[in-house]
Design a protein around this motif. Structure first.
Motif, PDB file in Angstrom:
ATOM      1  N   ALA A 164      -5.846 -11.951  -2.789  1.00 39.61           N
ATOM      2  CA  ALA A 164      -4.560 -11.893  -2.181  1.00 39.61           C
ATOM      3  C   ALA A 164      -4.337 -10.397  -1.565  1.00 39.61           C
ATOM      4  O   ALA A 164      -4.004 -10.575  -0.103  1.00 39.61           O
ATOM      5  N   SER A 165      -4.634  -9.373  -1.778  1.00 35.53           N
ATOM      6  CA  SER A 165      -4.394  -8.201  -1.380  1.00 35.53           C
ATOM      7  C   SER A 165      -5.468  -7.962  -0.028  1.00 35.53           C
ATOM      8  O   SER A 165      -5.196  -7.505   0.989  1.00 35.53           O
ATOM      9  N   ALA A 166      -6.458  -8.628  -0.096  1.00 36.75           N
ATOM     10  CA  ALA A 166      -7.683  -8.568   1.053  1.00 36.75           C
ATOM     11  C   ALA A 166      -7.295  -9.660   2.019  1.00 36.75           C
ATOM     12  O   ALA A 166      -7.443  -9.363   3.170  1.00 36.75           O
ATOM     13  N   CYS A 167      -6.908 -10.947   1.577  1.00 45.81           N
ATOM     14  CA  CYS A 167      -7.146 -12.085   2.613  1.00 45.81           C
ATOM     15  C   CYS A 167      -5.760 -12.703   3.042  1.00 45.81           C
ATOM     16  O   CYS A 167      -5.849 -13.581   3.966  1.00 45.81           O
ATOM     17  N   CYS A 168      -4.695 -12.175   2.283  1.00 44.58           N
ATOM     18  CA  CYS A 168      -3.385 -12.981   2.989  1.00 44.58           C
ATOM     19  C   CYS A 168      -3.119 -12.755   4.197  1.00 44.58           C
ATOM     20  O   CYS A 168      -3.575 -11.718   4.780  1.00 44.58           O
ATOM     21  N   THR A 169      -2.245 -13.561   4.888  1.00 46.87           N
ATOM     22  CA  THR A 169      -2.024 -13.496   6.213  1.00 46.87           C
ATOM     23  C   THR A 169      -0.340 -13.475   6.399  1.00 46.87           C
ATOM     24  O   THR A 169       0.074 -14.068   5.399  1.00 46.87           O
ATOM     25  N   GLU A 170       0.111 -12.858   7.283  1.00 45.37           N
ATOM     26  CA  GLU A 170       1.451 -12.717   7.377  1.00 45.37           C
ATOM     27  C   GLU A 170       2.036 -14.169   7.679  1.00 45.37           C
ATOM     28  O   GLU A 170       1.688 -15.163   8.229  1.00 45.37           O
ATOM     29  N   GLY A 171       3.279 -14.396   6.871  1.00 45.90           N
ATOM     30  CA  GLY A 171       4.017 -15.784   6.998  1.00 45.90           C
ATOM     31  C   GLY A 171       3.229 -16.894   6.090  1.00 45.90           C
ATOM     32  O   GLY A 171       3.688 -18.036   6.575  1.00 45.90           O
ATOM     33  N   HIS A 172       2.222 -16.604   5.287  1.00 43.77           N
ATOM     34  CA  HIS A 172       1.450 -17.806   4.762  1.00 43.77           C
ATOM     35  C   HIS A 172       1.490 -17.446   3.268  1.00 43.77           C
ATOM     36  O   HIS A 172       1.323 -16.246   2.841  1.00 43.77           O
ATOM     37  N   VAL A 173       1.222 -18.385   2.432  1.00 47.39           N
ATOM     38  CA  VAL A 173       0.583 -18.529   1.023  1.00 47.39           C
ATOM     39  C   VAL A 173      -0.871 -18.829   1.162  1.00 47.39           C
ATOM     40  O   VAL A 173      -1.349 -19.707   2.006  1.00 47.39           O
TER      41      VAL A 173
END
Length: 372
Positions: A164-173
């Motif tokens: 999650a810390s590495a790969c999440c993108t803004e406005g998304h789950v």
């Protein structure tokens, strides 16, 4: 590159708790709260770690890179970045000394993965400072940070927090399959549907390296072995009654029931988000809390109070988030009622003579990156 500044965020897990180390499904998103690392290379074989948030006397620690090994050296917050450098070298990367200074807006012990953010930002900083070729991609950096946390810091976590810390993108789950690390970025914008997601920090601290977390993991592994499956991920919802009937240990039955039903809840939530039915997520969150409270038994009175007070005030759903035994809860509510729900939670804590919780909006943010 000889110097730079990087950041990695904490995370909120929308749904999918204690499923990652069972090869299961999760759906976290990143927070705008981050750990920032300012760093430069050193050519003297020393890893110098500094943090203004550390205990006095331990705010700067110097370690010999060649001496880094699990169980060797001072214990504490420095295990996470030191463990990352060790794990990178164990993976065959040629990395020497560095000077890293960390600042953070993430509260420690709040169940928002401050330790994972610390590991991920260290992995990203070191990989860029040393120009690794081939450069590890973000999932590989997450795996490095997880190995550091498991093998060096002694915290038996799964891979969700680091991914999650590495790969999440803004406005998304981030809909993540922790078995093969396949992922989908699913849009998540509660405000567009007239809703708000609140994050409530109970200010009851927790730690993944404590024994209770490890016992839950060991119990899941023992239950999988008793059922003859590689992991509890391999038990489907339709197979659950038969699986429970085969287990003599009541604790194993509770653990299995939570993991199997929680994986199904992840599928239900991601399906609702993909069809735009965000309101339907609320009851699933509450179901998840009941399962974590009654079957997995990782809640606490303060987390239960957040959920009960929020629901009584009209929230659509609420649950603890993170590993449990303290930390934070999330509340899905209509945006127009968010202030009243937050006030109701604070009032319930005051009436119970508890420390006032910290309530903030939970807005999906971007993952780890270099900022200068």
């Amino acid at each position: 590159m000889n110097a730079g500044v990087w950041q990695a965020p904490g995370r909120v897990n929308l749904i999918g708790e204690h499923t990652d180390y069972n090869d299961g499904l999760v759906a976290p998103f990143a927070l705008p709260l981050t750990v920032v690392a300012e760093g430069r290379r050193r050519e003297d074989g020393v890893l110098s770690l500094g943090s203004d948030g550390a205990e006095p006397g331990r705010r700067t620690v110097d370690l010999r890179v060649d001496d880094l090994a699990p169980g060797h050296g001072p214990r504490g917050w420095t295990d996470y970045p030191a463990g990352v450098l060790w794990a990178l070298r164990e993976a065959g990367h040629r990395i020497g000394g560095a000077q890293l200074r960390f600042t953070s807006t993430l509260p420690q012990g709040a169940g928002l993965s401050s330790s994972a953010a610390l590991g991920v930002v260290t992995a990203l900083a070191l990989s860029e400072l040393y120009g690794l070729d081939p450069a590890p991609d973000l999932p590989e950096l997450a795996r490095i940070a997880r190995r550091a946390e498991n093998a060096y810091a002694g915290a038996p976590t799964g891979i969700m927090d680091q991914m999650a810390s590495a790969c999440c993108t803004e406005g998304h789950v981030l809909a993540l399959d922790t078995r093969d690390l396949s992922l989908r970025q699913i849009p998540f914008d509660p405000a567009a549907h007239g809703l708000a997601l609140l994050l409530v920090d109970t200010r009851v601290t927790h730690a993944h390296s404590t024994g209770a977390y490890g016992r839950r993991r060991a119990g899941c592994e023992a239950a999988a072995a008793a059922l003859g499956v590689p992991a509890l991920r391999d038990v489907g919802p339709d197979e659950l009654p038969a699986a429970l009937a085969r287990l003599a240990d009541p604790e194993q039955r509770r653990l299995v029931r939570h993991v199997v039903t929680e994986n199904h809840r992840v599928e239900r939530v991601t399906s609702a988000l993909l069809t735009g039915d965000v309101h339907a997520v609320g009851p699933v969150l509450t179901e998840g809390h009941v399962s974590l409270r009654d079957d997995f038994r990782v809640s606490c009175p303060e987390l239960d109070l957040v959920v009960s007070a929020a629901l009584a005030a009209g929230a659509l759903g609420a649950r603890m988030t993170g590993g449990g035994f303290g930390g934070s809860a999330i509340v899905l509510t209509r945006a127009a009622a968010a202030g009243a729900v937050a006030a109701a939670v604070r009032r319930a804590f005051a009436e119970a003579s508890l420390t006032e919780p910290v309530v903030r909006a939970a807005d999906p943010a971007g993952g780890a990156r270099r900022i200068s």
